[in-house]
Design a protein around this motif. Structure first.
Motif, mmCIF file in Angstrom:
data_model
loop_
_atom_site.group_PDB
_atom_site.id
_atom_site.type_symbol
_atom_site.label_atom_id
_atom_site.label_comp_id
_atom_site.label_asym_id
_atom_site.label_seq_id
_atom_site.Cartn_x
_atom_site.Cartn_y
_atom_site.Cartn_z
ATOM 1 N N ILE B 257 0.812 -1.218 0.000
ATOM 2 C CA ILE B 257 0.000 0.000 0.000
ATOM 3 C C ILE B 257 0.852 1.278 0.000
ATOM 4 C CG2 ILE B 257 -2.012 -1.104 1.047
ATOM 5 C CD1 ILE B 257 -1.297 0.378 3.676
ATOM 6 N N THR B 258 2.180 1.154 -0.063
ATOM 7 C CA THR B 258 3.004 2.361 -0.188
ATOM 8 C C THR B 258 3.423 2.622 -1.636
ATOM 9 O OG1 THR B 258 5.095 1.217 0.224
ATOM 10 C CG2 THR B 258 3.934 2.067 2.145
ATOM 11 N N THR B 259 2.945 1.777 -2.540
ATOM 12 C CA THR B 259 3.211 1.944 -3.972
ATOM 13 C C THR B 259 1.903 1.755 -4.720
ATOM 14 O OG1 THR B 259 5.492 1.144 -3.926
ATOM 15 C CG2 THR B 259 4.325 0.843 -5.969
ATOM 16 N N MET B 260 1.656 2.550 -5.751
ATOM 17 C CA MET B 260 0.522 2.262 -6.617
ATOM 18 C C MET B 260 1.061 1.568 -7.858
ATOM 19 S SD MET B 260 -2.198 5.348 -6.250
ATOM 20 C CE MET B 260 -2.578 6.083 -4.639
ATOM 21 N N ASP B 261 0.874 0.254 -7.918
ATOM 22 C CA ASP B 261 1.383 -0.506 -9.064
ATOM 23 C C ASP B 261 0.762 -0.036 -10.377
ATOM 24 O OD1 ASP B 261 3.220 -2.011 -7.739
ATOM 25 O OD2 ASP B 261 1.975 -3.813 -7.569
ATOM 26 N N ALA B 262 -0.495 0.441 -10.321
ATOM 27 C CA ALA B 262 -1.130 0.931 -11.556
ATOM 28 C C ALA B 262 -0.315 2.100 -12.120
ATOM 29 C CB ALA B 262 -2.569 1.356 -11.290
ATOM 30 N N THR B 263 0.175 2.968 -11.238
ATOM 31 C CA THR B 263 1.019 4.080 -11.687
ATOM 32 C C THR B 263 2.329 3.552 -12.276
ATOM 33 O OG1 THR B 263 0.118 5.597 -10.046
ATOM 34 C CG2 THR B 263 2.270 6.151 -10.952
ATOM 35 N N VAL B 264 2.937 2.600 -11.591
ATOM 36 C CA VAL B 264 4.226 2.056 -12.046
ATOM 37 C C VAL B 264 4.088 1.471 -13.456
ATOM 38 C CG1 VAL B 264 5.974 0.276 -11.599
ATOM 39 C CG2 VAL B 264 5.020 1.603 -9.689
ATOM 40 N N TYR B 265 3.034 0.692 -13.674
ATOM 41 C CA TYR B 265 2.859 0.044 -14.977
ATOM 42 C C TYR B 265 2.441 1.040 -16.059
ATOM 43 C CZ TYR B 265 3.769 -4.628 -13.272
ATOM 44 O OH TYR B 265 4.389 -5.739 -12.770
ATOM 45 N N ALA B 266 1.538 1.959 -15.707
ATOM 46 C CA ALA B 266 1.121 2.972 -16.698
ATOM 47 C C ALA B 266 2.334 3.806 -17.109
ATOM 48 C CB ALA B 266 0.023 3.864 -16.122
ATOM 49 N N ALA B 267 3.175 4.153 -16.124
ATOM 50 C CA ALA B 267 4.358 4.968 -16.408
ATOM 51 C C ALA B 267 5.336 4.208 -17.299
ATOM 52 C CB ALA B 267 5.041 5.375 -15.105
ATOM 53 N N LYS B 268 5.552 2.933 -16.986
ATOM 54 C CA LYS B 268 6.487 2.143 -17.797
ATOM 55 C C LYS B 268 6.020 2.121 -19.255
ATOM 56 C CE LYS B 268 8.938 -2.248 -18.192
ATOM 57 N NZ LYS B 268 9.164 -1.905 -19.596
ATOM 58 N N ARG B 269 4.709 1.906 -19.444
ATOM 59 C CA ARG B 269 4.168 1.863 -20.807
ATOM 60 C C ARG B 269 4.362 3.206 -21.511
ATOM 61 N NH1 ARG B 269 -0.881 -1.681 -18.473
ATOM 62 N NH2 ARG B 269 0.365 -3.576 -18.346
ATOM 63 N N ALA B 270 4.115 4.295 -20.778
ATOM 64 C CA ALA B 270 4.242 5.629 -21.381
ATOM 65 C C ALA B 270 5.705 5.954 -21.689
ATOM 66 C CB ALA B 270 3.650 6.680 -20.458
ATOM 67 N N TYR B 271 6.606 5.648 -20.744
ATOM 68 C CA TYR B 271 8.040 5.916 -20.972
ATOM 69 C C TYR B 271 8.562 5.092 -22.151
ATOM 70 C CZ TYR B 271 8.470 8.327 -16.428
ATOM 71 O OH TYR B 271 8.349 9.201 -15.385
ATOM 72 N N ASP B 272 8.172 3.808 -22.212
ATOM 73 C CA ASP B 272 8.638 2.945 -23.312
ATOM 74 C C ASP B 272 8.164 3.479 -24.653
ATOM 75 O OD1 ASP B 272 9.886 1.339 -21.513
ATOM 76 O OD2 ASP B 272 8.464 -0.333 -21.620
ATOM 77 N N MET B 273 6.889 3.891 -24.700
ATOM 78 C CA MET B 273 6.328 4.406 -25.957
ATOM 79 C C MET B 273 7.040 5.697 -26.375
ATOM 80 S SD MET B 273 2.358 5.209 -26.645
ATOM 81 C CE MET B 273 1.848 6.227 -28.011
ATOM 82 N N GLY B 275 10.031 6.547 -25.493
ATOM 83 C CA GLY B 275 11.468 6.329 -25.622
ATOM 84 C C GLY B 275 12.278 7.243 -24.718
ATOM 85 N N ILE B 276 11.736 7.562 -23.557
ATOM 86 C CA ILE B 276 12.454 8.425 -22.619
ATOM 87 C C ILE B 276 12.516 7.779 -21.233
ATOM 88 C CG2 ILE B 276 11.741 10.527 -23.826
ATOM 89 C CD1 ILE B 276 9.915 11.059 -21.291
ATOM 90 N N LYS B 277 13.257 8.403 -20.330
ATOM 91 C CA LYS B 277 13.373 7.953 -18.942
ATOM 92 C C LYS B 277 12.798 9.036 -18.031
ATOM 93 C CE LYS B 277 17.331 4.872 -19.182
ATOM 94 N NZ LYS B 277 17.188 4.526 -20.613
ATOM 95 N N PRO B 278 12.506 8.667 -16.783
ATOM 96 C CA PRO B 278 11.931 9.672 -15.871
ATOM 97 C C PRO B 278 12.767 10.949 -15.791
ATOM 98 C CG PRO B 278 11.842 7.497 -14.855
ATOM 99 C CD PRO B 278 12.582 7.332 -16.153
ATOM 100 N N GLU B 279 14.089 10.818 -15.845
ATOM 101 C CA GLU B 279 14.936 12.014 -15.710
ATOM 102 C C GLU B 279 14.841 12.958 -16.913
ATOM 103 O OE1 GLU B 279 15.858 8.872 -15.246
ATOM 104 O OE2 GLU B 279 17.800 8.387 -16.158
ATOM 105 N N ASP B 280 14.232 12.490 -18.006
ATOM 106 C CA ASP B 280 14.044 13.362 -19.170
ATOM 107 C C ASP B 280 12.832 14.280 -19.026
ATOM 108 O OD1 ASP B 280 16.213 12.144 -20.504
ATOM 109 O OD2 ASP B 280 14.922 10.497 -21.148
ATOM 110 N N VAL B 281 11.986 14.020 -18.017
ATOM 111 C CA VAL B 281 10.764 14.816 -17.825
ATOM 112 C C VAL B 281 11.138 16.132 -17.128
ATOM 113 C CG1 VAL B 281 8.509 14.891 -16.687
ATOM 114 C CG2 VAL B 281 9.336 12.740 -17.700
ATOM 115 N N ASP B 282 10.659 17.256 -17.694
ATOM 116 C CA ASP B 282 10.987 18.576 -17.131
ATOM 117 C C ASP B 282 10.032 19.016 -16.028
ATOM 118 O OD1 ASP B 282 13.167 19.025 -18.919
ATOM 119 O OD2 ASP B 282 11.713 19.454 -20.508
ATOM 120 N N PHE B 283 8.778 18.593 -16.117
ATOM 121 C CA PHE B 283 7.767 19.001 -15.128
ATOM 122 C C PHE B 283 6.587 18.045 -15.243
ATOM 123 C CE2 PHE B 283 4.472 20.858 -17.858
ATOM 124 C CZ PHE B 283 5.158 20.897 -19.058
#
Lengths: 132, 390
Positions: B257-273, B275-283
């Motif tokens: 309950i300290t992680t939302m897996d739905a966020t983790v998976y949605a984010a992975k799908r979005a980052y993969d599509m 072609g960037i990594k979290p550190e590439d996000v400006d805001f």
């Protein structure tokens, strides 16, 4: 909540009846018709089981601003409890001071009144948990 | 699959808009977005509406037809209009469906609206309606409230990672600071940590100022196939990646309950599509239905390590001028949270930033923005990554 809607779930709420997957052996509460791990292999193999009703607190909150139907009890403790067989559920913790509740605390199920449907309506019963 | 761009945005003021109806605000946002995009009604191929519970809030279902009618698209062009419900992620899921309808080649220009009118009924009832996003049979009936479930996440996060009560409060402080710069925000007043810590206890350890408000408001975006986007706007914003994921509806059934897996998976799908990594996000615009949900989001999205979100708030890394500004709009807490509108309002803020139109809250050098919306306590998550096309 209307009467048939509550009545349909009585086996789970009164008697802690859930399911066990006949394929992998994992326990579930409330009842499930399909195992999220075994999928097709669990079809027709989900068995009814009654849980022991003992477990431990995973996390909790002291509720000060509840739904009106529960306001007579406030403040009350809501908790996520992990049953010894593995499944987790959400329930109130009673028969102790809210300050005494802590993560990891051992608890057991007890049969209690949950709420009333207005002044003249049906009284709903089900499980709450108390210190073991 | 075709590239898709945002070519127009529109948003109403968020707040307690007693003099305005569901219909009024839905139409206002729609007309603003269509005006901003440079398209005309005849160009629109389809309409998607994100709305959680108009039936319970204003006694009106079939709201996609209603909005299509009053924006003038029902009688002449008879566009298909579809309402999407995914609790707090309704607007975000509608955005993704609209994206898919263009990416697939089915449509060329699609309008996505999000709207909710929550203050036509009393606060107690409105809170109960909002709580319909959690499991009514196995959470609510036992006395759980939306806030109490967030409180359990907060306590677990505090006990496991040492997140402090003051760190949670800082999330609210920063969002109010940002919201004060947003003319459309519901609350435009700065607060301090004491404001949060002295506010009324809702569900220990969370207080009134940890929780987002009840709000009225609507937001709309216009999407087009990227190859025609520049015919309508000189500032198209490309949808670079988009991901959606599900998890159990009940909080107690989650792996952790300290992680939302739905966020983790949605984010992975979005980052993969993308072609960037979290550190590439400006805001980013993330889902702060409570202070703890923002802390979990900035960790689950990969901006900070698990357990370090509280410290990131304390150090103001998520404030304007910080490492990665989060919720420059004010977020759900300060901009307001008309449930179905939120996912679309987040896209409006991202586009404003990427166009350089965010005025006093402009993120310097904003190139890539991320929007994150949640339904319920994390049963649905959508992550969208946007980038200015030029």
């Amino acid at each position: 909540m209307n009467m048939p809607r509550f009545w349909r779930e009585i086996s789970g709420r009164y008697n802690l009846i859930g399911s066990r997957c006949g394929n992998c052996g994992e326990y579930f509460f409330p009842k499930r018709d399909i195992c999220p791990k075994c999928h097709r292999k669990s079809m027709g193999k989900m068995e009814s089981v009654k849980f022991s009703g003992t477990g431990k607190v995973i996390s909790y909150s002291i509720v000060h601003d509840p739904h009106p139907a529960y306001s007579d009890m406030r403040p009350y403790v809501m908790a996520i409890i992990e049953l010894d067989e593995g499944p987790k559920l959400t329930s109130q913790i009673v028969d102790c001071e809210p300050e005494d509740v802590h993560t990891g605390m051992r608890v057991k199920a007890t049969f209690r009144k949950l709420a009333e449907d207005g002044k003249e309506g049906v009284i709903f019963y089900g499980y709450k948990f108390k210190p073991e | 699959m075709r590239d898709v761009a945002v070519i127009g945005i529109g948003i109403t003021k968020f707040g307690e808009l007693w003099e305005r109806s569901f219909r009024d605000i839905g139409i206002e946002a729609g007309i603003k977005a269509i005006g901003d995009s440079g398209i005309s009604g005849a160009d629109i191929d389809a309409l998607y509406i994100g709305n959680m519970s108009a039936g319970a809030f204003v006694n009106q279902e079939h709201v996609a037809s209603l909005i299509a009618d009053y924006v003038g698209l029902a009688q002449t062009s008879h566009v298909p209009a579809t309402r999407i419900e995914a609790a707090g992620a309704s607007g975000a899921v509608a955005f993704r469906e609209a994206f898919l309808s263009i990416a697939s080649g089915m449509h060329d220009i699609v309008v996505v609206g999000g709207a909710e009118k929550m203050t036509d009924i009393g606060d107690e009832l409105a809170n109960s309606v909002q709580a319909m996003a959690i499991d009514q049979e196995w959470e609510t009936v036992f006395g759980a409230t939306y806030a109490s479930l967030h409180a359990m996440m907060a306590r677990a996060h505090m006990e496991r990672y040492g997140t402090t009560r003051e760190q949670l409060a800082m999330v609210s402080v920063i969002n109010h600071r940002h919201g004060a710069l947003n003319p459309d925000a519901q609350f435009r007043r700065e607060i301090n940590i004491d404001t949060v810590l002295r506010s009324g206890m809702v569900a220990d350890p969370l207080r009134v100022f940890d929780m987002c408000p009840l709000s009225d408001g609507a937001a709309t975006v216009v999407l087009a196939s990227a190859d025609i986007a520049e015919k309508f706007t000189d500032k198209p914003v490309k949808i670079k990646g988009i991901g959606q994921a599900s998890d159990t509806i009940s909080l107690h059934d989650r792996r952790d309950i300290t992680t939302m897996d739905a966020t983790v998976y949605a984010a992975k799908r979005a980052y993969d599509m993308a072609g960037i990594k979290p550190e590439d996000v400006d805001f980013a615009e993330v889902y702060d239905s409570s202070t703890i949900s923002e802390i979990m989001a900035i960790e689950d999205l990969g901006f900070f390590d698990k357990g370090k979100g509280g410290k990131a708030a304390e150090d103001e890394k998520i404030a304007l001028g910080g490492e990665i500004p989060v919720n420059t709009s004010g977020g759900l807490k300060s901009r307001g949270h008309p449930v179905g509108a939120t996912g679309v309002a987040q896209i409006v803020e991202i586009v404003k930033q990427l166009r350089g139109e965010a005025d006093k809250r402009q993120v310097e050098g904003a190139k890539i923005g991320l929007a994150h919306a949640i339904g319920g306590t994390g049963g649905t998550a959508v992550v969208s990554i946007l980038e200015a096309m030029r």
